[in-house]
Design a protein around this motif. Structure first.
Motif, mmCIF file in Angstrom:
data_model
loop_
_atom_site.group_PDB
_atom_site.id
_atom_site.type_symbol
_atom_site.label_atom_id
_atom_site.label_comp_id
_atom_site.label_asym_id
_atom_site.label_seq_id
_atom_site.Cartn_x
_atom_site.Cartn_y
_atom_site.Cartn_z
ATOM 1 N N ALA A 110 0.802 -1.216 0.000
ATOM 2 C CA ALA A 110 0.000 0.000 0.000
ATOM 3 C C ALA A 110 0.838 1.272 0.000
ATOM 4 O O ALA A 110 0.452 2.276 -0.611
ATOM 5 N N SER A 111 1.976 1.269 0.668
ATOM 6 C CA SER A 111 2.789 2.486 0.729
ATOM 7 C C SER A 111 3.328 2.876 -0.644
ATOM 8 O O SER A 111 3.381 4.060 -1.000
ATOM 9 N N GLY A 112 3.734 1.881 -1.432
ATOM 10 C CA GLY A 112 4.239 2.172 -2.765
ATOM 11 C C GLY A 112 3.163 2.696 -3.683
ATOM 12 O O GLY A 112 3.388 3.648 -4.458
ATOM 13 N N VAL A 113 1.982 2.101 -3.634
ATOM 14 C CA VAL A 113 0.877 2.591 -4.466
ATOM 15 C C VAL A 113 0.524 4.028 -4.072
ATOM 16 O O VAL A 113 0.301 4.891 -4.927
ATOM 17 N N ALA A 114 0.500 4.304 -2.760
ATOM 18 C CA ALA A 114 0.206 5.660 -2.296
ATOM 19 C C ALA A 114 1.265 6.654 -2.762
ATOM 20 O O ALA A 114 0.951 7.826 -3.023
ATOM 21 N N ALA A 115 2.515 6.213 -2.882
ATOM 22 C CA ALA A 115 3.568 7.107 -3.377
ATOM 23 C C ALA A 115 3.247 7.590 -4.786
ATOM 24 O O ALA A 115 3.498 8.756 -5.136
ATOM 25 N N TYR A 116 2.685 6.709 -5.622
ATOM 26 C CA TYR A 116 2.253 7.146 -6.952
ATOM 27 C C TYR A 116 1.030 8.047 -6.863
ATOM 28 O O TYR A 116 0.950 9.094 -7.514
ATOM 29 N N LEU A 117 0.049 7.664 -6.049
ATOM 30 C CA LEU A 117 -1.186 8.435 -5.962
ATOM 31 C C LEU A 117 -0.949 9.846 -5.437
ATOM 32 O O LEU A 117 -1.737 10.761 -5.721
ATOM 33 N N LEU A 118 0.120 10.053 -4.709
ATOM 34 C CA LEU A 118 0.476 11.413 -4.293
ATOM 35 C C LEU A 118 0.904 12.266 -5.474
ATOM 36 O O LEU A 118 0.816 13.493 -5.424
ATOM 37 N N ARG A 119 1.370 11.625 -6.531
ATOM 38 C CA ARG A 119 1.752 12.346 -7.743
ATOM 39 C C ARG A 119 0.550 12.590 -8.653
ATOM 40 O O ARG A 119 0.441 13.631 -9.304
ATOM 41 N N THR A 151 -6.471 3.351 5.249
ATOM 42 C CA THR A 151 -6.032 1.982 5.510
ATOM 43 C C THR A 151 -4.706 1.959 6.258
ATOM 44 O O THR A 151 -4.525 1.192 7.215
ATOM 45 N N LEU A 152 -3.771 2.796 5.838
ATOM 46 C CA LEU A 152 -2.467 2.835 6.506
ATOM 47 C C LEU A 152 -2.605 3.316 7.947
ATOM 48 O O LEU A 152 -1.916 2.812 8.842
ATOM 49 N N VAL A 153 -3.474 4.281 8.186
ATOM 50 C CA VAL A 153 -3.720 4.730 9.560
ATOM 51 C C VAL A 153 -4.286 3.579 10.386
ATOM 52 O O VAL A 153 -3.861 3.344 11.525
ATOM 53 N N ARG A 154 -5.222 2.837 9.813
ATOM 54 C CA ARG A 154 -5.820 1.711 10.544
ATOM 55 C C ARG A 154 -4.784 0.620 10.819
ATOM 56 O O ARG A 154 -4.749 0.051 11.911
ATOM 57 N N ILE A 155 -3.947 0.316 9.832
ATOM 58 C CA ILE A 155 -2.925 -0.710 10.022
ATOM 59 C C ILE A 155 -2.001 -0.357 11.177
ATOM 60 O O ILE A 155 -1.532 -1.227 11.915
ATOM 61 N N ALA A 156 -1.745 0.938 11.360
ATOM 62 C CA ALA A 156 -0.793 1.370 12.390
ATOM 63 C C ALA A 156 -1.382 1.367 13.788
ATOM 64 O O ALA A 156 -0.653 1.538 14.766
ATOM 65 N N LEU A 178 2.667 8.642 4.756
ATOM 66 C CA LEU A 178 1.696 9.410 5.530
ATOM 67 C C LEU A 178 2.221 10.818 5.810
ATOM 68 O O LEU A 178 1.445 11.789 5.795
ATOM 69 N N SER A 179 3.518 10.936 6.036
ATOM 70 C CA SER A 179 4.122 12.246 6.282
ATOM 71 C C SER A 179 4.108 13.105 5.024
ATOM 72 O O SER A 179 3.773 14.299 5.067
ATOM 73 N N LEU A 180 4.475 12.512 3.892
ATOM 74 C CA LEU A 180 4.451 13.253 2.633
ATOM 75 C C LEU A 180 3.037 13.725 2.299
ATOM 76 O O LEU A 180 2.834 14.857 1.850
#
Length: 450
Positions: free
Chosen positions: A177-186, A199-204, A249-251
């Motif tokens: 999920a983190s890699g896909v989100a890196a693209y979606l930020l672009r 989802t990432l917030v929930r996972i954490a 999440l920080s970016l």
């Protein structure tokens, strides 16, 4: 309070090279030569059978027609950066050819998954990188985004309802999920990024005393990992562990893309990493993972452990995620801690950084590039000097008689001739070019470094 925890960090200066003219010329020569070889299709094709004989992991040697890590998409991104830096040399046409082949492969067979380094979001990342702010490839980008959006939603829904305990590939940068989100930020025309951030917030979130992202032994990827972590582990590497979600999440937070609980999660993950730092004679660092006890809780580690100085695992990648968290939260303490972690890596003797390979993932090129980012953003003369030393280290490893000028070094320094971006020569060429020119390497978003 120590000065390092109270320093106010100023904003970045324009990207520029800290190298003297002689080093800059040598770095540019090596980078260009390596890039020419790493984008030669005939040379790539010839190298694959040889590399399978050289490596201890022959199943890892392949050429992905639409992949970033070792495939057409990654080579296209490399050529795009060379075109930005050296616009009269025809690199854009070379990049276009590799993208066209990747698009044909997707049309014929479709991608295996949506992951960043070997899947559809990585190919989309390459397309967006070459689009020149939306001037080109719009029809193809639209088609890929149409393919990606429903798969992203399905993955986010599955992760959001999954039980605690998961493979790192569910949430990591490389496949998850983190890699896909890196693209979606672009680029996120279908507004699916909030689903992944939620989802990432929930996972954490903790679950029964153990983070949901803990990996139980049956989901570890190898027998050696299961022996090392018989009750499971919590991964601390930027490539495969919790620094990936922290960075993305920080970016997103800094870019104004926020979902409920995101800032709190950034703070909590940063504190979790800080609580697992292990000090040693050079300062401190992070282990590859934290073992979980049979009861499900994490095991405290009191004695120093050997830590790598790499992008994938070790202090550089973790430090970068902490820096990004500090930027998102405007927390000078986190930023100072991140810089101190980097300087501790650089204080270590070269042989104790455990990065013999020149390549990006677990080698010198990755460390160089992270140092370049820190030097740029802190205006630190010490870090600028360290980047020069790392360039010298890479230049001394340059071997023109090799097929690609650089070989990837595996365990016991077994040399493998790889052309790709993550574990091969292309990544070295890109790091050298970033060190030698004044063009900011925006491509390093794929590594969650900016």
């Amino acid at each position: 309070m120590p000065e390092s925890t109270t320093r106010h960090w100023e904003s970045s200066s324009p990207w520029g090279s800290a190298l003297d003219p002689s080093r800059r010329s040598a770095a540019l020569f090596a980078a260009r030569d390596v890039a020419l070889r790493a984008s030669d299709r005939a040379r790539i094709k010839r190298s694959l059978p040889l590399a399978r004989r050289q490596t201890q992991y022959p199943e890892s040697v392949n050429w992905n027609p639409y992949g970033l890590a070792g495939g057409n998409a990654g080579t296209a991104v490399m050529c795009s950066y060379f075109d930005q830096c050296l616009p009269e040399e025809g690199w854009d046409a070379v990049a276009h050819g590799f993208l066209a082949e990747g698009a044909t492969a997707i049309e014929v067979s479709g991608p295996v998954h949506i992951g960043l380094f070997a899947g559809l979001s990585g190919f989309a990342f390459a397309l967006e990188t070459l689009s020149r702010n939306g001037d080109r490839y719009q029809h193809l980008l639209t088609a890929v985004d149409e393919m990606l959006a429903p798969q992203v939603s399905a993955v986010a829904a599955q992760l959001g309802t999954s039980a605690p305990g998961m493979p790192v590939s569910a949430f990591d940068l490389v496949s998850g999920a983190s890699g896909v989100a890196a693209y979606l930020l672009r680029r996120d025309p279908h507004e699916v990024l909030p689903e992944f951030l939620t989802t990432l917030v929930r996972i954490a979130e903790p679950a029964h005393g153990t983070p949901r992202w803990a990996t139980p032994p049956e989901l570890l990827t190898s027998a050696s990992m299961r022996r090392r972590y018989p009750s499971g582990h919590l991964n601390c590497g930027l490539a495969h562990g919790i620094p990936g979600p922290l960075a993305v999440l920080s970016l997103a937070l800094r870019a104004g893309r926020e979902v409920p609980g995101q800032a709190k999660t950034v703070r909590a993950l940063a504190q979790w990493l800080l609580s697992h730092r292990v000090d040693d004679a050079w300062g401190g660092g992070w282990p590859d993972g934290v073992p979980v006890t049979p009861s499900g809780r994490r095991q405290p580690r009191r004695e120093p452990v050997a830590t790598r100085g790499a992008w994938c695992y070790g202090s550089p990648g973790v430090a970068r995620s902490l820096w990004l968290a500090g930027e998102a939260l405007d927390d000078d303490g986190l930023r100072s801690t991140a810089v101190e972690a980097m300087t501790s890596v650089l204080r270590r003797p070269v042989e104790l950084r455990y990065i013999n390979s020149p390549t990006f993932c677990h080698g010198v090129a990755g460390l160089l590039h992270i140092v370049l980012r820190f030097a740029h953003e802190t205006a630190s003369a010490r870090l600028a000097h360290a980047s020069t030393e790392l360039v010298d280290q890479l230049l001394s490893a340059y071997e023109p008689e090799l097929p690609f000028g650089y070989a990837s070094l595996e365990a016991a320094d077994a040399a493998v001739d790889r052309p790709g971006l993550l574990d091969g020569a292309a990544g070295v060429a890109m790091a050298l070019l970033a060190a030698a020119t004044g063009v900011e390497p925006a491509w390093d978003r794929m590594f969650l470094l900016s």
